[in-house]
Design a protein around this motif. Structure first.
Motif, mmCIF file in Angstrom:
data_model
loop_
_atom_site.group_PDB
_atom_site.id
_atom_site.type_symbol
_atom_site.label_atom_id
_atom_site.label_comp_id
_atom_site.label_asym_id
_atom_site.label_seq_id
_atom_site.Cartn_x
_atom_site.Cartn_y
_atom_site.Cartn_z
ATOM 1 N N UNK A 186 0.830 -1.198 0.000
ATOM 2 C CA UNK A 186 0.000 0.000 0.000
ATOM 3 C C UNK A 186 0.871 1.257 0.000
ATOM 4 N N UNK A 187 1.983 1.173 0.780
ATOM 5 C CA UNK A 187 2.900 2.314 0.828
ATOM 6 C C UNK A 187 3.553 2.525 -0.534
ATOM 7 N N UNK A 188 3.962 1.363 -1.085
ATOM 8 C CA UNK A 188 4.652 1.414 -2.379
ATOM 9 C C UNK A 188 3.732 1.973 -3.454
ATOM 10 N N UNK A 189 2.471 1.528 -3.344
ATOM 11 C CA UNK A 189 1.499 2.016 -4.312
ATOM 12 C C UNK A 189 1.349 3.517 -4.273
ATOM 13 N N UNK A 190 1.460 4.052 -3.045
ATOM 14 C CA UNK A 190 1.299 5.496 -2.855
ATOM 15 C C UNK A 190 2.520 6.268 -3.328
ATOM 16 N N UNK A 191 3.676 5.594 -3.326
ATOM 17 C CA UNK A 191 4.909 6.298 -3.691
ATOM 18 C C UNK A 191 5.504 5.700 -4.952
ATOM 19 N N UNK A 192 4.803 5.858 -6.027
ATOM 20 C CA UNK A 192 5.341 5.327 -7.279
ATOM 21 C C UNK A 192 6.570 6.129 -7.703
ATOM 22 N N UNK A 193 7.253 5.597 -8.661
ATOM 23 C CA UNK A 193 8.493 6.205 -9.158
ATOM 24 C C UNK A 193 8.296 7.681 -9.485
ATOM 25 N N UNK A 194 9.206 8.504 -8.948
ATOM 26 C CA UNK A 194 9.128 9.934 -9.202
ATOM 27 C C UNK A 194 9.483 10.223 -10.655
ATOM 28 N N UNK A 195 8.797 11.171 -11.257
ATOM 29 C CA UNK A 195 9.218 11.578 -12.601
ATOM 30 C C UNK A 195 10.571 12.277 -12.509
ATOM 31 N N UNK A 196 11.363 12.278 -13.593
ATOM 32 C CA UNK A 196 12.681 12.929 -13.531
ATOM 33 C C UNK A 196 12.555 14.411 -13.185
ATOM 34 N N UNK A 197 13.368 14.830 -12.237
ATOM 35 C CA UNK A 197 13.330 16.208 -11.765
ATOM 36 C C UNK A 197 13.776 17.157 -12.896
ATOM 37 N N UNK A 198 12.917 18.101 -13.281
ATOM 38 C CA UNK A 198 13.301 19.012 -14.378
ATOM 39 C C UNK A 198 14.531 19.845 -14.034
ATOM 40 N N UNK A 199 14.631 20.186 -12.746
ATOM 41 C CA UNK A 199 15.795 20.968 -12.307
ATOM 42 C C UNK A 199 17.081 20.165 -12.522
ATOM 43 N N UNK A 200 16.985 18.890 -12.133
ATOM 44 C CA UNK A 200 18.152 18.004 -12.296
ATOM 45 C C UNK A 200 18.485 17.823 -13.774
ATOM 46 N N UNK A 201 17.435 17.752 -14.573
ATOM 47 C CA UNK A 201 17.651 17.589 -16.018
ATOM 48 C C UNK A 201 18.346 18.820 -16.596
ATOM 49 N N UNK A 202 17.919 19.981 -16.117
ATOM 50 C CA UNK A 202 18.542 21.233 -16.583
ATOM 51 C C UNK A 202 20.017 21.258 -16.227
ATOM 52 N N UNK A 203 20.276 20.878 -14.976
ATOM 53 C CA UNK A 203 21.667 20.869 -14.506
ATOM 54 C C UNK A 203 22.509 19.904 -15.325
#
Length: 468
Positions: A92-109
């Motif tokens: 249930x916890x895992x379901x609530x915390x699915x994979x984060x989308x790539x951070x745009x800030x990190x992508x910019x960096x």
DNA sequence: TCCAATGATTTTCA
DNA sequence: TGAAAATCATTGGA
């Protein structure tokens, strides 16, 4: 502890091998009394109680208890139930915390670091950025010193970044391994599913990625600072040395009719200026700087001729005297070098600079500075100046020139004084007449810009530009 | 601190 | 693409 308490609570009423489990000793029995059930409940209660209190005990005591619990007959059954519950909770916890989308800030960096050549494969340490900056500054090869400086600093940043990134990755891996080992170890005594371990690894990576972000951000900031400094440095200027300015001025005023040095001439001037210039480390005058200088000079001269007249007079006189000295030295040379063959002509350093002895010296000098035909014809005083310098060098000794030579110089001065453009220069009282500028304010159209050294001729050779 | 001088940059044009 | 012209920005002397 709260987690344990929740699990214990959740255990209340869960059937275990056909028996109802009561959470903890303190919990009241839900149903009626059964002798066998009571015994089992007591066992389970004991185990749970021990689990709960295990952290309050000393390490040795806890280890002993842990061992005892691991060996308890009820442990596997209880453990599987706990795992089951944990699995459900974990999902249930895992379901609530699915994979984060790539951070745009990190992508910019990441993109910026890649563009600057900090991350990714090494290709000269941001040569692209340096080249771009060079292109903006107007001369790719002329700013090689600044570029190498920029590249060196960028390489430094790159190295630091990679070292830190390596350290970060190492620390992240070490910590992850440590936590995984710890969880695996703990999974023997408390229910930890592989998914939960995975989730924990994910959490660790997320935490570490924020550190990585900070590292990338710092690196980007460093690159930006370096870049801005580099770009700002383009605007920074240092005045040329007096000698360099003199060389450029001498060329300018002696080529006033056509102050457009060719590429070769610019290179030669740059080289000449760099030899004498002393502006500290890495302060050579480049071809583009020579171009800038002539561009500025032309425009400023044209704008305010009156202001530059004095300077023009000065340089014209200087040029004339230099030429006179050079010729005097040549005369002296001819007298001393060929005592037995006085009519064999004189030869200077350059082989092309030969004269027919049939001409008298005065005629020769007159022809030289009036541009009339002859085997030795100086086109204009500018070429004369530079050619003479290169012929005669800087080591001309005035003392060597005797009275005869001096009279030659006087004659020469007289001849020069009659030459267009320099009459006032040597007269002293009258103003220098700016020539070369046409009625529209532009310079007269001349055939080709004269060069300090013609590509086809050696140093000291004489050109045939008759624009003056 | 002011200001002229001057090297560098940008824009425009042929 | 190079030069002219305008402009920016720094330097150095008064």
């Amino acid at each position: 502890m709260d987690e344990q308490a929740r699990i214990m609570q959740a255990l209340g009423g869960v059937s275990l091998a056909g028996h109802s489990i009561q959470g903890g000793m303190a919990l009241p029995p839900p149903h009626g009394h059964d002798g066998i059930d009571d015994g089992r409940k007591q066992d389970i209660g004991d185990i749970l109680h021990q689990i709960m209190t295990i952290t309050d005990q000393s390490l040795d005591e806890a280890q002993a208890k842990k061992h005892g619990l691991n060996c308890h007959r009820m442990k596997p059954a209880l453990f599987s139930v706990l795992c089951e519950i944990k699995e459900k909770t974990g999902l249930s916890i895992r379901g609530a915390q699915e994979e984060d989308p790539p951070d745009p800030q990190l992508m910019r960096l990441d993109n910026m670091l890649l563009a600057e050549g900090v991350s990714g494969p090494e290709k000269g340490g941001g040569s692209a950025a340096a080249a771009a900056a060079a292109a903006a500054s107007g001369g790719a090869s002329d700013n090689s010193i600044e570029h190498s400086d920029y590249r060196a600093k960028l390489t430094q940043i790159r190295q630091i970044y990679h070292t830190e990134l390596e350290k970060y990755e190492q620390a992240c891996n070490e910590f992850t391994t440590h936590v995984m080992n710890l969880l695996r170890e703990q999974s023997r005594t408390r229910p930890i599913s592989p998914k939960e371990i995975e989730r924990m690894v994910g959490i660790i990576h997320r935490k570490f990625s924020s550190i990585q972000m900070q590292l990338k951000q710092s690196t980007c900031e460093a690159v930006m600072i370096l870049r801005s400094r580099f770009l700002d440095a383009r605007r920074k200027r240092r005045n040329f040395s007096k000698q360099a300015t003199e060389i450029l001025n001498e060329y300018f005023y002696s080529h006033l009719s056509n102050p457009y040095p060719s590429e070769e001439a610019k290179e030669e001037l740059a080289k000449k200026c760099s030899i004498t210039v002393s502006q500290g480390v890495g302060s050579t005058i480049t071809v583009s700087q020579v171009s800038n200088w002539f561009g500025n000079k032309r425009i400023r001269y044209k704008k305010n001729i009156g202001k530059f007249q004095e300077e023009a007079n000065l340089y014209a006189a200087k040029t004339a005297v230099t030429a006179a000295h050079a010729v005097a030295a040549a005369v002296q040379n001819s007298q001393t070098n060929s005592p037995t063959t006085p009519n064999s002509g004189f030869q200077m350093k350059d082989e092309e600079f030969q004269l027919d002895s049939a001409e008298s010296k005065n005629t020769l000098l007159t022809n030289m500075f009036t541009g009339s035909s002859g085997s030795f014809n100086l086109p204009n005083s500018g070429d004369m100046f530079l050619s003479m310098q290169s012929l005669n060098g800087d080591s001309y000794q005035g003392a060597q020139v005797g009275a005869n030579v001096q009279s030659q110089v006087d004659t020469l001065r007289h001849v020069i004084s009659q030459t267009a453009g320099y009459s006032e220069a040597l007269g002293g009282n009258t103003m220098y007449s700016p020539h070369g500028l046409n009625a529209n304010g532009g310079w007269h159209d001349t055939t080709t810009p004269s060069a300090v050294i013609s590509p086809t001729e050696g140093p000291g050779s004489v050109h045939s530009d008759t624009s003056n």
